[in-house]
Design an enzyme around this catalytic site. Structure first.
Site, mmCIF file in Angstrom:
data_model
loop_
_atom_site.group_PDB
_atom_site.id
_atom_site.type_symbol
_atom_site.label_atom_id
_atom_site.label_comp_id
_atom_site.label_asym_id
_atom_site.label_seq_id
_atom_site.Cartn_x
_atom_site.Cartn_y
_atom_site.Cartn_z
ATOM 1 N N ILE A 9 23.163 39.142 12.754
ATOM 2 C CA ILE A 9 23.118 39.132 11.280
ATOM 3 C C ILE A 9 22.426 37.873 10.739
ATOM 4 O O ILE A 9 21.868 37.903 9.645
ATOM 5 C CB ILE A 9 24.540 39.317 10.693
ATOM 6 N N ASN A 22 37.658 32.898 8.589
ATOM 7 C CA ASN A 22 39.128 32.823 8.635
ATOM 8 C C ASN A 22 39.582 32.055 7.402
ATOM 9 O O ASN A 22 38.764 31.481 6.696
ATOM 10 C CB ASN A 22 39.611 32.170 9.936
ATOM 11 N N GLY A 30 32.610 33.696 17.115
ATOM 12 C CA GLY A 30 32.052 34.989 16.700
ATOM 13 C C GLY A 30 30.927 34.841 15.684
ATOM 14 O O GLY A 30 30.134 33.897 15.730
ATOM 15 N N VAL A 31 30.888 35.778 14.760
ATOM 16 C CA VAL A 31 29.805 35.800 13.767
ATOM 17 C C VAL A 31 29.885 34.568 12.854
ATOM 18 O O VAL A 31 28.857 34.053 12.393
ATOM 19 C CB VAL A 31 29.823 37.153 13.005
ATOM 20 N N ASP A 32 31.079 34.075 12.617
ATOM 21 C CA ASP A 32 31.288 32.869 11.798
ATOM 22 C C ASP A 32 30.527 31.674 12.415
ATOM 23 O O ASP A 32 29.781 30.958 11.714
ATOM 24 C CB ASP A 32 32.804 32.591 11.765
ATOM 25 N N SER A 118 36.485 41.910 11.213
ATOM 26 C CA SER A 118 37.779 42.070 11.917
ATOM 27 C C SER A 118 37.714 42.767 13.271
ATOM 28 O O SER A 118 38.744 42.914 13.921
ATOM 29 C CB SER A 118 38.816 42.824 11.059
ATOM 30 N N THR A 119 36.530 43.206 13.700
ATOM 31 C CA THR A 119 36.495 43.989 14.946
ATOM 32 C C THR A 119 36.290 43.138 16.204
ATOM 33 O O THR A 119 36.197 43.674 17.298
ATOM 34 C CB THR A 119 35.392 45.073 14.914
ATOM 35 N N GLY A 120 36.232 41.826 16.045
ATOM 36 C CA GLY A 120 36.093 40.938 17.204
ATOM 37 C C GLY A 120 37.427 40.285 17.506
ATOM 38 O O GLY A 120 38.373 40.947 17.939
ATOM 39 N N TYR A 122 39.770 39.514 15.678
ATOM 40 C CA TYR A 122 40.907 40.060 14.920
ATOM 41 C C TYR A 122 41.360 41.445 15.385
ATOM 42 O O TYR A 122 42.349 41.976 14.884
ATOM 43 C CB TYR A 122 40.612 40.025 13.419
HETATM 44 N N1 AR6 Z 1 25.731 39.298 14.180
HETATM 45 C C1 AR6 Z 1 26.427 40.392 13.846
HETATM 46 N N2 AR6 Z 1 27.654 40.681 14.311
HETATM 47 C C2 AR6 Z 1 28.189 39.805 15.184
HETATM 48 C C3 AR6 Z 1 27.537 38.624 15.600
HETATM 49 C C4 AR6 Z 1 26.250 38.388 15.060
HETATM 50 N N3 AR6 Z 1 25.551 37.305 15.375
HETATM 51 N N4 AR6 Z 1 28.337 37.964 16.484
HETATM 52 C C5 AR6 Z 1 29.438 38.715 16.636
HETATM 53 N N5 AR6 Z 1 29.354 39.821 15.861
HETATM 54 P P1 AR6 Z 1 34.299 38.264 14.938
HETATM 55 P P2 AR6 Z 1 36.666 38.831 13.272
HETATM 56 C C6 AR6 Z 1 30.303 40.922 15.696
HETATM 57 O O1 AR6 Z 1 35.185 37.920 16.082
HETATM 58 O O2 AR6 Z 1 37.125 39.862 14.223
HETATM 59 C C7 AR6 Z 1 36.041 33.766 14.067
HETATM 60 O O3 AR6 Z 1 36.444 32.753 14.946
HETATM 61 C C8 AR6 Z 1 31.322 41.123 16.788
HETATM 62 O O4 AR6 Z 1 30.742 41.845 17.867
HETATM 63 O O5 AR6 Z 1 33.132 37.408 14.654
HETATM 64 O O6 AR6 Z 1 36.672 39.153 11.799
HETATM 65 C C9 AR6 Z 1 36.416 33.449 12.613
HETATM 66 O O7 AR6 Z 1 36.340 32.072 12.348
HETATM 67 C C10 AR6 Z 1 32.361 41.937 16.031
HETATM 68 O O8 AR6 Z 1 32.006 43.318 16.055
HETATM 69 O O9 AR6 Z 1 35.159 38.312 13.552
HETATM 70 C C11 AR6 Z 1 37.817 33.972 12.547
HETATM 71 O O10 AR6 Z 1 38.729 33.035 13.065
HETATM 72 C C12 AR6 Z 1 32.246 41.455 14.585
HETATM 73 O O11 AR6 Z 1 31.066 40.660 14.530
HETATM 74 C C13 AR6 Z 1 37.794 35.189 13.438
HETATM 75 O O12 AR6 Z 1 36.769 34.945 14.382
HETATM 76 C C14 AR6 Z 1 33.407 40.624 14.117
HETATM 77 O O13 AR6 Z 1 33.831 39.766 15.167
HETATM 78 C C15 AR6 Z 1 37.442 36.433 12.672
HETATM 79 O O14 AR6 Z 1 37.529 37.536 13.533
#
Ligand code: AR6
Length: 166
Positions: A9, A22, A30-32, A118-120, A122
């Site tokens: 993204i 968060n 993750g994406v954050d 939320s799909t990573g 969380y």
């Molecule tokens: N581009 C698009 N999607 C992505 C990318 C990217 N570069 N990287 C990962 N994803 P997550 P959550 C997808 O864990 O579940 C963080 O530590 C990934 O495959 O990033 O909402 C925050 O600080 C998944 O499908 O977010 C919070 O503490 C989706 O993004 C916590 O994780 C969400 O995964 C939030 O957890």
């Protein structure tokens, strides 16, 4: 209508890039982590300011915090906190998408890119995410361009299947 794409993204061109943050707003994995790394350190500085002003106790689940996008190809980053599976009410996931869409329209944005919030870490299943997003788009009928960005090809397939269903 929404476009479902696979990719990072942080490389997507859209007026708004949504971050799955968060409640601390201070970054994470993750994406954050990817969004903060690509946007540059000023993004964290602005988040720290928000914690001192608007969100002293952190950003509540389902709500949105708006910042600039710095080095990203976007006008804004919208930070939203999705529900954690096994802890929060999963229906709050809908609020993330609805509140981001409302805010984007309010700010006159023409396009918005969402990750699968939320799909990573969380733990929310991707098919639940896809069904939620589909429902939100059906109800809200946003008039801006929506990009649904899945990092994993398998997740994109799940979104494609859900959006194909009647
Ligand atoms: N581009 C698009 N999607 C992505 C990318 C990217 N570069 N990287 C990962 N994803 P997550 P959550 C997808 O864990 O579940 C963080 O530590 C990934 O495959 O990033 O909402 C925050 O600080 C998944 O499908 O977010 C919070 O503490 C989706 O993004 C916590 O994780 C969400 O995964 C939030 O957890």
């Amino acid at each position: 209508m929404a476009e479902i794409i696979q990719g990072n993204i942080a490389n997507v061109k859209a007026d708004v890039i949504v971050n799955a943050a968060n409640r601390t707003l201070l970054g994470g994995g993750g994406v954050d982590g990817v969004i903060h790394a690509a946007a540059g350190p000023e993004l964290l500085d602005e988040c720290l300011e928000l914690r001192k002003s608007k969100f002293v106790s952190g950003l509540p689940t389902g709500q949105v915090a708006v910042t600039k996008a710095y080095n990203l190809k976007a006008k804004h980053v919208f930070h939203t906190v999705g529900p954690i599976k096994g802890k929060d009410d999963l229906s709050l996931l809908k609020d993330c998408y609805v509140n981001c869409l409302k805010k984007a329209e309010e700010l006159g944005m023409k396009s918005i890119a969402f990750p699968a919030i939320s799909t990573g870490f969380y733990g929310v299943p991707v098919d639940y995410s896809a069904k939620t997003v589909k429902q939100v788009l059906k109800e809200e009928k946003p008039r801006i361009k929506i990009l649904l960005v899945l990092y994993d090809y398998a997740d994109k397939k799940i979104y494609d299947e859900v959006f194909k269903e009647k």
